[in-house]
Structure formats: C-alpha cells, structure tokens
Design a protein around this motif. Structure first.
Motif, PDB file in Angstrom:
ATOM      1  N   LYS A 252      52.355  69.553  70.131  1.00 48.15           N
ATOM      2  CA  LYS A 252      51.165  70.319  69.547  1.00 48.15           C
ATOM      3  C   LYS A 252      51.632  71.593  69.057  1.00 48.15           C
ATOM      4  O   LYS A 252      52.558  72.329  69.555  1.00 48.15           O
ATOM      5  N   ILE A 289      53.364  56.991  65.636  1.00 42.16           N
ATOM      6  CA  ILE A 289      52.792  58.062  65.876  1.00 42.16           C
ATOM      7  C   ILE A 289      51.173  58.041  65.659  1.00 42.16           C
ATOM      8  O   ILE A 289      50.628  57.587  64.991  1.00 42.16           O
ATOM      9  N   ARG A 290      50.758  58.501  66.895  1.00 48.93           N
ATOM     10  CA  ARG A 290      48.984  58.511  67.357  1.00 48.93           C
ATOM     11  C   ARG A 290      48.589  59.585  67.337  1.00 48.93           C
ATOM     12  O   ARG A 290      48.994  60.724  67.454  1.00 48.93           O
ATOM     13  N   ASP A 291      47.190  59.540  66.804  1.00 52.71           N
ATOM     14  CA  ASP A 291      46.227  60.974  67.325  1.00 52.71           C
ATOM     15  C   ASP A 291      46.052  60.890  68.794  1.00 52.71           C
ATOM     16  O   ASP A 291      46.425  60.029  69.553  1.00 52.71           O
ATOM     17  N   LEU A 322      53.604  63.345  56.162  1.00 53.21           N
ATOM     18  CA  LEU A 322      52.716  63.845  57.142  1.00 53.21           C
ATOM     19  C   LEU A 322      52.356  65.151  57.433  1.00 53.21           C
ATOM     20  O   LEU A 322      53.133  66.028  56.682  1.00 53.21           O
ATOM     21  N   PHE A 324      50.721  68.015  59.914  1.00 54.42           N
ATOM     22  CA  PHE A 324      50.053  68.138  61.432  1.00 54.42           C
ATOM     23  C   PHE A 324      49.408  69.178  61.441  1.00 54.42           C
ATOM     24  O   PHE A 324      49.873  70.537  60.893  1.00 54.42           O
ATOM     25  N   THR A 328      46.536  70.717  67.373  1.00 53.04           N
ATOM     26  CA  THR A 328      46.179  69.413  67.410  1.00 53.04           C
ATOM     27  C   THR A 328      47.079  68.779  68.126  1.00 53.04           C
ATOM     28  O   THR A 328      48.639  68.631  67.641  1.00 53.04           O
ATOM     29  N   THR A 329      46.939  67.670  69.004  1.00 54.83           N
ATOM     30  CA  THR A 329      47.715  66.817  69.657  1.00 54.83           C
ATOM     31  C   THR A 329      48.099  65.556  68.864  1.00 54.83           C
ATOM     32  O   THR A 329      47.192  64.964  68.350  1.00 54.83           O
ATOM     33  N   TYR A 330      49.258  65.348  68.727  1.00 56.95           N
ATOM     34  CA  TYR A 330      49.976  64.225  68.163  1.00 56.95           C
ATOM     35  C   TYR A 330      50.838  63.382  69.190  1.00 56.95           C
ATOM     36  O   TYR A 330      51.522  64.116  69.821  1.00 56.95           O
TER      37      TYR A 330
END
Length: 397
Positions: A252, A289-291, A322, A324, A328-330
């Motif tokens: 994050k 890579i996910r949300d 990308l 970000f 926000t969490t990735y």
C-alpha cells in the motif's frame, strides 16, 4: 239522529286545503347558488406537497429549484354545486401561466389566473471528473476550496489525446464543451454556470509521473518459506511431485505510483530437496497482481537462469502500464511455473517479526495439489501468512 254529512264535508274541505297548500309549496322554486370559488389548491409531486395562497382571483407561488413541474397532480376543491374548467385532475404538468374558470349553479363565472413557477437553481459545482485511457480510469479529487483539480498521470499516457468526462450540477451548463477538449498537456479552465447565471471556474492540471521512487523491504531477513515443488518421498502427509508452494505480499503506497520493477528475494538456487542437488536449468516464475478482492489485474513471467544461486529475482512490470492509487491495497503473488512436475524448490525470504509501515502490509502463501486438482491461479488457495516477505518495488510517481 243527526246526519254526519255536514261534518264529513267540513273535514273534506280541510284536507283539500292542506293538500293544496302542500302542492303550492312544492311548486315554489329554490334559488340556484351563485358560489363559484376555488377553496384551496395543493400541488403534489412524489413526496413533495405544497399548498398555495389564493388572493382574490390569483394563485401565485413557487416551488424549490429541485422540484420539476411535470409528473404532478393538483387538488382543487371548489364551491358546492359549481363546476371548474379545465379539469384539475387532467393537469400533470405546468409549463407556464394558465387559468381556471369556475361556474356557479346559476351560471355566474369567476376566472382564476394561476402562476406557479420553479425557482432557478443556483448550483454551479463541478461534481466529478473522469479520465479513461489505456484501460485505466482516474477520478481525481476536486478541491472545493480553490476549485482546482490536480492529478499526476503515468507517463505512458498521452496527455494530448485524453477521453475526459465531467459531471456537474443539475441544470447548470459548462464551457468549453468537455467533449471538444482532448489536449490536457497544459492546464484547462472550465466555467460552470448555474441556471440562475452564477459562474464558477475550475482549473484542471494533469502532470506526468516523472519522479523516481523505490520501496525496499530486502533487509531484516529472519524467515525462510518453502517455495516451489516438492520431490520428497519420506513425508507422510505430502506425496512426491504433488504440490507447488507460492508466496505473496500485500503493498500500500502513500501516494499514486506507476510501478515498473518488482523484486523478490530467495535464499538459494532451485534444487531437489531429497538429494540437495541443484537443478542448474532455467525456470519460469509467474507473478500475479491482484486487487484487495483477489481479482487479477495484471500478470507477467520472468526467467530465472540455471546459474541462479540465491538473491534477487526481478520482474519487469513496466510494460504492464500499471497505476496504483494512494492508500489502496494491491497483492503480489509469485510462484514457480510447473513446480509440481519439476519437484524443485528454494526458500522465499521474509520477516517473522511484527512491524508497521510499507514492509509489513501482510504476507500470503498458497499450495496447489495435483491430486486435489488445485491451481495457484485460483485465489481461493491463497491465505494470509504471518510473515511479511522481502520485496522491492520501484517506478515513477
């Protein structure tokens, strides 16, 4: 004996007189009413209801700017016995002044003029700005104190050809037409004008992300997590060449970033655990890579050379384009491709101590099994791990 005839005649005459009186009274005409008033008038639209004052022959009033004068109903009671035209029940919109004609029983006519208007809206705010480009969507915050919008945009996006949509106050207008503006390489000024004519200016400034950043968690290693396949034959609960173990790490950022390089740390080269012999051949690692909900938003592979003897393994993610978002969490999850049949493993290095900050956003692990038919592509096999794994991310901000 006296005759009853004279008395009978007297009674007959009296009865005839009474009947005649009744007939005459019934033939007297009752005057028709001259009442021709509108007693009240009430407008209803949805949950909104308002009554208006009647002054002599005029009905004048307003409704709030948020109330449209269509899809409405009018309740207009009038004097008993009178009629009204047009029929109020047939009126469902008001587009201008009009009149009601009320006719009394005796034909007397009274005309009422009706003037009900919606107040003009004073709202003139820019509510939302949306940028769509390269499959990405940006919705920058609007500073309502100084009416500015500032957003940093990844450098791979062409600021001279943007698809931008704006949402502004209901009933207001905006200039220039947002659909006619494509070039945001320099600041763009918009003017929002309310229905009542009040104006408000907004300045939109988009700048490319050109500053470098790096977040490193490659230090403080005190944990080593199994990573890859498993060829052991002497483990009761694990069949040889049946499982593949992956690791992951949540991140994050405290600002918007365009990540371009992702690095993980392994403790050794890939080897067969049962013999401790090195594999000495190239292998492929997969990065998903996910949300925060587990949805994959990007993927890439990297080749690890057979000469790899432990240390950093790098994924080039710059070509994934990308973006970000701040706070926000990735979730990054990586694993050995064909780990089950290869049966080789190494160790994913991490930190088992609790901590705060970027490097302690939360670790992950997962195990796929051939006999169970599970895959490390499936988010359901991944679970939160108590360790945080050693990673590094760099790019532009």
């Amino acid at each position: 004996m006296k005759s009853l005839l004279p008395a009978f005649k007297v009674y007959s005459i009296i009865i005839l007189l009474i009947l005649s009186s009744l007939v005459l009274s019934n033939c007297t005409e009752v005057p028709l009413s001259n009442e021709n008033k509108i007693l009240s008038i009430t407008l209803t639209r949805g949950n909104f209801t308002k009554s208006f004052d009647i002054v002599e022959n005029s009905i004048v009033g307003t409704v709030d700017s948020s109330i449209d004068l269509d899809g409405l109903s009018l309740n207009v009671p009038i004097s008993k016995g009178a009629t009204i035209s047009p029929d109020p029940s047939k009126i469902n919109s008001i587009t201008g002044d009009f009149s009601f004609t009320v006719t009394a029983e005796n034909g007397d006519v009274k005309i009422y003029t009706v003037s009900i208007k919606r107040l003009l809206s004073t709202e003139n705010s820019l509510l939302e700005l949306t940028i769509n480009s390269n499959g990405l969507t940006f919705k920058p915050q609007i500073n309502s104190q100084n009416n500015t919008i500032n957003q940093r945009i990844p450098s791979f996006i062409n600021l001279t050809s943007l698809d931008v949509s704006l949402r502004y106050s209901n009933r207001a207008t905006i200039s220039p037409d947002p659909t006619s503006i494509k070039d945001y390489s320099t600041p763009v000024k918009y003017t929002v004008t309310s229905e009542s004519g009040d104006k408000k200016e907004y300045l939109v400034t988009l700048t490319p992300m050109l500053d470098s950043f790096s977040e490193s968690c490659l230090t403080n290693m005190n944990a080593n997590k199994w990573f890859g396949g498993d060829n052991r034959t002497n483990t009761p609960d694990i069949l040889p060449n049946d499982r593949n173990v992956g690791t992951g790490q949540a991140v994050k950022f405290n600002t918007d970033v365009n990540p371009q390089v992702f690095t993980v740390l392994m403790n050794s080269g890939f080897k067969f655990f049962s013999t401790q012999n090195n594999y000495n051949q190239n292998v492929q690692l997969k990065l998903n890579i996910r949300d925060a909900n587990g949805k994959i938003i990007a993927s890439t592979n990297t080749t690890v050379l057979g000469t790899f003897n432990g240390g950093a393994i790098t994924f080039n993610i710059g070509n994934l384009n990308l973006f970000f978002k701040q706070d926000t969490t990735y979730i990054f999850q990586w694993y050995l491709i064909d780990g089950i049949p290869l049966g080789i493993n190494t160790g994913s290095l991490g930190n088992s101590n609790p901590g705060t900050g970027f490097c302690f956003s939360g670790g992950y692990s997962a195990e796929a099994s051939q006999r169970k038919g599970t895959s490390l592509e499936d988010t359901s096999v991944w679970y939160s791990h108590s360790w945080n794994f050693n990673i590094e991310i760099s790019g532009k901000k």
